[in-house]
Design a protein around this motif. Structure first.
Motif, PDB file in Angstrom:
ATOM      1  N   THR A 204      20.593  49.286  33.871  1.00  0.00           N
ATOM      2  CA  THR A 204      21.453  48.524  35.058  1.00  0.00           C
ATOM      3  C   THR A 204      21.553  47.556  35.157  1.00  0.00           C
ATOM      4  O   THR A 204      22.036  47.246  36.754  1.00  0.00           O
ATOM      5  N   ASP A 205      20.676  47.010  34.690  1.00  0.00           N
ATOM      6  CA  ASP A 205      20.495  45.138  35.202  1.00  0.00           C
ATOM      7  C   ASP A 205      19.450  45.424  36.817  1.00  0.00           C
ATOM      8  O   ASP A 205      19.621  43.978  37.460  1.00  0.00           O
ATOM      9  N   GLN A 207      19.757  47.483  38.799  1.00  0.00           N
ATOM     10  CA  GLN A 207      20.755  48.071  40.205  1.00  0.00           C
ATOM     11  C   GLN A 207      19.732  49.407  40.286  1.00  0.00           C
ATOM     12  O   GLN A 207      19.916  49.711  41.495  1.00  0.00           O
ATOM     13  N   ASP A 210      22.542  56.055  41.333  1.00  0.00           N
ATOM     14  CA  ASP A 210      23.499  56.186  42.646  1.00  0.00           C
ATOM     15  C   ASP A 210      22.185  57.599  43.129  1.00  0.00           C
ATOM     16  O   ASP A 210      22.646  58.030  44.496  1.00  0.00           O
ATOM     17  N   ALA A 229      18.963  53.173  43.690  1.00  0.00           N
ATOM     18  CA  ALA A 229      20.143  52.156  44.039  1.00  0.00           C
ATOM     19  C   ALA A 229      20.028  51.979  45.247  1.00  0.00           C
ATOM     20  O   ALA A 229      19.747  53.451  46.288  1.00  0.00           O
ATOM     21  N   ARG A 256      15.809  51.021  51.662  1.00  0.00           N
ATOM     22  CA  ARG A 256      17.110  50.883  49.953  1.00  0.00           C
ATOM     23  C   ARG A 256      18.180  51.918  50.897  1.00  0.00           C
ATOM     24  O   ARG A 256      18.579  52.358  50.277  1.00  0.00           O
TER      25      ARG A 256
END
Length: 331
Positions: A204-205, A207, A210, A229, A256
């Protein structure tokens, strides 16, 4: 009728078949001749004494889900009739030839689904739907990490998330990878040889996911939180790895904007369980009928061999649901 009972807590060997009185239908009940019965980890906890000699509202016989044919309808029931094929969640009493079920926790079995397979639907799919969509609010295009993805609830959750258009990361043992991929997982992670946090971050680079659906508990808590994330939501559904010794990164929770939920079905009030069943039915019964989602069945045992079914579950080798099947009624 034949039912499975136990006189003392202990191993699977305490489960025995015995003739007991049939249940009586109350005004809101259906009386159902069972065709298949789902085996759940809560049944193992019950057998070992985790709940004591609790009476679970419908029966002191164990078991939480059934599928079968209605043989009697209570005076206040609407929407069901004798002869209907139904599946649903009971507050005890499933391990028997006959069970009573509150009609508000029953669902009509879609035409495309056999009664045998329907016994593998209610507990796992309702729990998975509640975690993914009612609590975690998973949306199409989001990503979700689902642990224990070869289990009953895990395999249901993977299917529902995939059908809803989410990107699915799933953990399982390496020997079950292809099965989990077949349920719709996009990325399958071998929990024995891979770090799921590193895989999710890499895919997810950095990230994160969810949503996380967790069945393991304390050993995974810190890595689960680090895998979320910004704005991520985690739902804890089980504690297979235990409840003690967890480390929670409070700074990540705060900065976050994360949310953590817990959910369990067995101890919820009847009206809450009724709402959970109806939410699932409204969204997914059509998909069950068409085969877009399907119950995953590991194995089926005669009702009298409930001890063997428990042994199978305790090996940790099963993929999907384990079912019990009463002997067919005499003509």
């Amino acid at each position: 009728m034949q039912a499975i009972v136990f006189d003392d807590f202990g191993g699977p060997e305490v489960l025995v078949a015995r003739e007991v009185a049939s249940p009586a239908a109350r005004p809101d009940d259906l009386l159902v001749r069972n065709a298949s019965i789902g085996v759940n980890r809560a049944d193992i906890s019950h057998r070992k004494g985790a709940y004591g000699r609790a009476y679970f509202g419908d029966s002191d016989i164990m078991g939480l889900e059934i599928a079968g044919t209605v043989v009697e309808v209570g005076s206040q029931v609407r929407g069901f009739a004798v002869g209907d094929r139904v599946m649903g969640i009971v507050g005890g009493g499933a391990y028997a030839e006959l069970s009573r079920i509150d009609h508000r926790m029953a669902m009509h079995v879609p035409a495309g689904l056999s009664l045998h397979d329907a016994g593998a639907v209610a507990e796992v799919f309702v729990t998975a739907h509640e975690a993914l969509f009612h609590l975690a609010r998973l949306q199409a295009g989001e990503s979700v990490l689902i642990h224990a993805a070869a289990g009953g609830v895990g395999s249901a959750a993977v299917q529902l998330a995939h059908a809803a258009g989410a990107r699915v990361f799933a953990t399982t043992g390496g020997d079950k990878r292809e099965a989990v991929r077949g349920f719709g997982a996009d990325e399958v992670i071998d929990y024995r040889s891979e770090d799921f946090h590193a895989v999710v971050a890499g895919k997810t680079d950095g990230q994160g996911a969810d949503v996380v659906i967790d069945f393991i508990g304390a050993p995974y808590l810190e890595r689960n939180v680090r895998s979320l994330a910004v704005g991520g939501r985690m739902v804890v559904v089980g504690l297979l790895g235990g409840a003690q010794g967890a480390a929670l990164p409070i700074d990540l929770l705060l900065y976050r904007h994360l949310q953590i939920f817990g959910t369990v079905m067995k101890s919820r009030p009847p009206e809450v369980k009724q709402a959970m069943v109806q939410r699932f039915a409204q969204r997914w019964l059509g998909a069950l009928g068409s085969g877009a989602i399907r119950p995953v069945i590991d194995s089926t045992y005669p009702l009298a061999d409930a001890a063997a079914a428990h042994r199978r579950m305790e090996t940790g080798e099963s993929v999907g649901k384990i079912l019990l099947q009463p002997a067919p009624a005499a003509a």
